[in-house]
Write a protein that holds these residues in place. Sequence first.
Motif: not given
Length: 651
Positions: A541-566
């Motif tokens: 269970a100690r992996l839970a915060p890192l798991t969600v944060l890593a997923g959040a970083a990926l989602m935000q990175g992809l979102a900013l890539l899409a917004v900034c590219s357009y």
Amino acid sequence: MTPETPTTDKPEPRGEEPLAADAADHPAGTGATTGTGTASTAGTGTEAGTGSGGGVAGRRPAVPALVLLITALHVALLVTYAFVYPTWTGYDEAQHVDMVYGLQHGAGWPAPGEKMIATGVAATSDDFDRGRYQDMFQSGGKRRGSPSFAEIAPTPRGERRSFDELGGATPVDDGRLSNQMIQHPPLVYAVGAGLLEILPGSAGWAYDQQVLALRLLNILIVAPLPLLAWAAARRFGLPGPLATAAAALPLAVPGFTRVGATFNNDGILILATGALTVMLAGVVRGDLRRRTAAWAGLWFGVAMLSKAFAFALPVTIAAAYLVGWLRLRRRVQATDDGSPARVPSPHRLPVLRRLPVLRDLPVLPATIAVGLGLVIGGWWWVRNFVLYDALQPNGWATNPPRREALLLPDSFLTWFGYFFRTMISRFWGGLGMFEPPQLSPVAIVAATVAVVGLCVTAVVAAARRGQPAAGEPGRIARLGAPLVLLAPVAFAYLMVGQRSWAEYERYTRGIAVQGRYLYLGLVGLAVVTAAGLGRMLGGRARLAPLTVLAGAALMQGLALLAVCSYYWLPRGVAFTPAQVPDIVSAAARWAPLPFGVTVTVFVLTALGWIAALTLAARAAAGGGRADGAEAGPAAEDPAAHLARQETPARS
């Protein structure tokens, strides 16, 4: 916002392994762990920590350092998006700002169809709604050759004028549709008008700086979401690492970040429903105190003064009290012969004491919660019904021409396919008006499968547990607890679907299909998702915060890539890391504040990600208490405390 829960030193009997909402039934001294994530309890909510929102008597649980850092990162992301998205690119942002500007200048609250947008607002916002940027911003025109913001020279910052200088509050008279936001309650607009009134000299600020002040107001409103998710998870009984994971989940929804970073009336509804969820997370575990009911009523009232989606909340509140009552009545105290004695429910109305079926129901606290909310916010909807014969009248007072594409062939399946796909897509990545920009379909599907799968895991695990031991919650109470937290999202989904289907039957178009309408339930969704994640991780269970944060970083990175590219790269130019300085420079030219402020915000956000991921990694490795995994003495289940208060002691 979360009331304290009294505790006792008397341990409760331990039955089978608890799941999520049953966590605090097993305080220290009964075999519970200290949150280190052992295989027998990790992910189940069994922890010697603060579970029901109280901590030991007289002390609230301390917020872990990682949760505070996640909240700071959340705010930094919001401010970043406020600069990445130019003024007027929020959902109906011009209309929302116009409501504030109208209140500032004595326009009051006209009838539907009578509030025309102010000339000073339309002078610049029309470029996005109907002018030179409309094709690129609203219709994906960059693919047809329309220039991006990076290719357009904005008005130099020093030459941007105030609303008053651009035409003031005089209504436009060109025959356009009226401002439909008149159909919503005035709370956030009144607060915005008050803010601009107390800021010295704000009337003379450039229009984009006044809009930025309102954007910062909305950021302040939604800033506590990670803290609310953490608090709700703790009251629900999740151990420290899973509660921290719940706090991080709002960061994984770029569409929510975009909505929170611009000015609208969604933020106040998200805050109010999130705070209400914190209260209900305790109610479903047996906290039937009047103080908790009063807090729930207060936040329900605020929600009623935000948007009509609050109409679904009384059902959620009633369901929470029913589940809490079912849980409380299962609490037992052994008699002399070892047989269980039923524990009466507190706070029942005297008139119900003679009704065998109803006498134990928590009518009084439920009535306080719903009744207080209706007193605080119900008057607005009564006013609408009296004046306009509708709880929420058509803000335009007419049926406007539609610009959405036709959905053919005309059938329920055609509509439902569009509705289902679009709601999911715009929940995660409603990044444009409408699309593009948009998240990768792979990211959207992966995130949806992950969250839905984890929620199903949490609910199924609660439903499949065996016969409860004496004093443990029954199957219905266990199953009902996570469902109550998911109810705001479910009801909002149904409300959006009902309206969209009605509009489709009239226009054969997909109308009002916005994933942002589900954000009111983000706190409850985060808690149940974290509970499911804990079930999946088991002893890790100690992996839970890192798991969600890593997923959040990926989602935000992809979102900013899409917004900034357009928005922030010229036509025909693909993104590469070498383009980052050009993107920052282009966004800074449009920003309302000097170049250095924009760059500083971007840099601080990047550093925030690094710090949060590093701290989460240390917590995952067992190198610290940043996630609250060792959070001190146990908090007792509210139901257990109330049971001992009202059950006669054995002779």
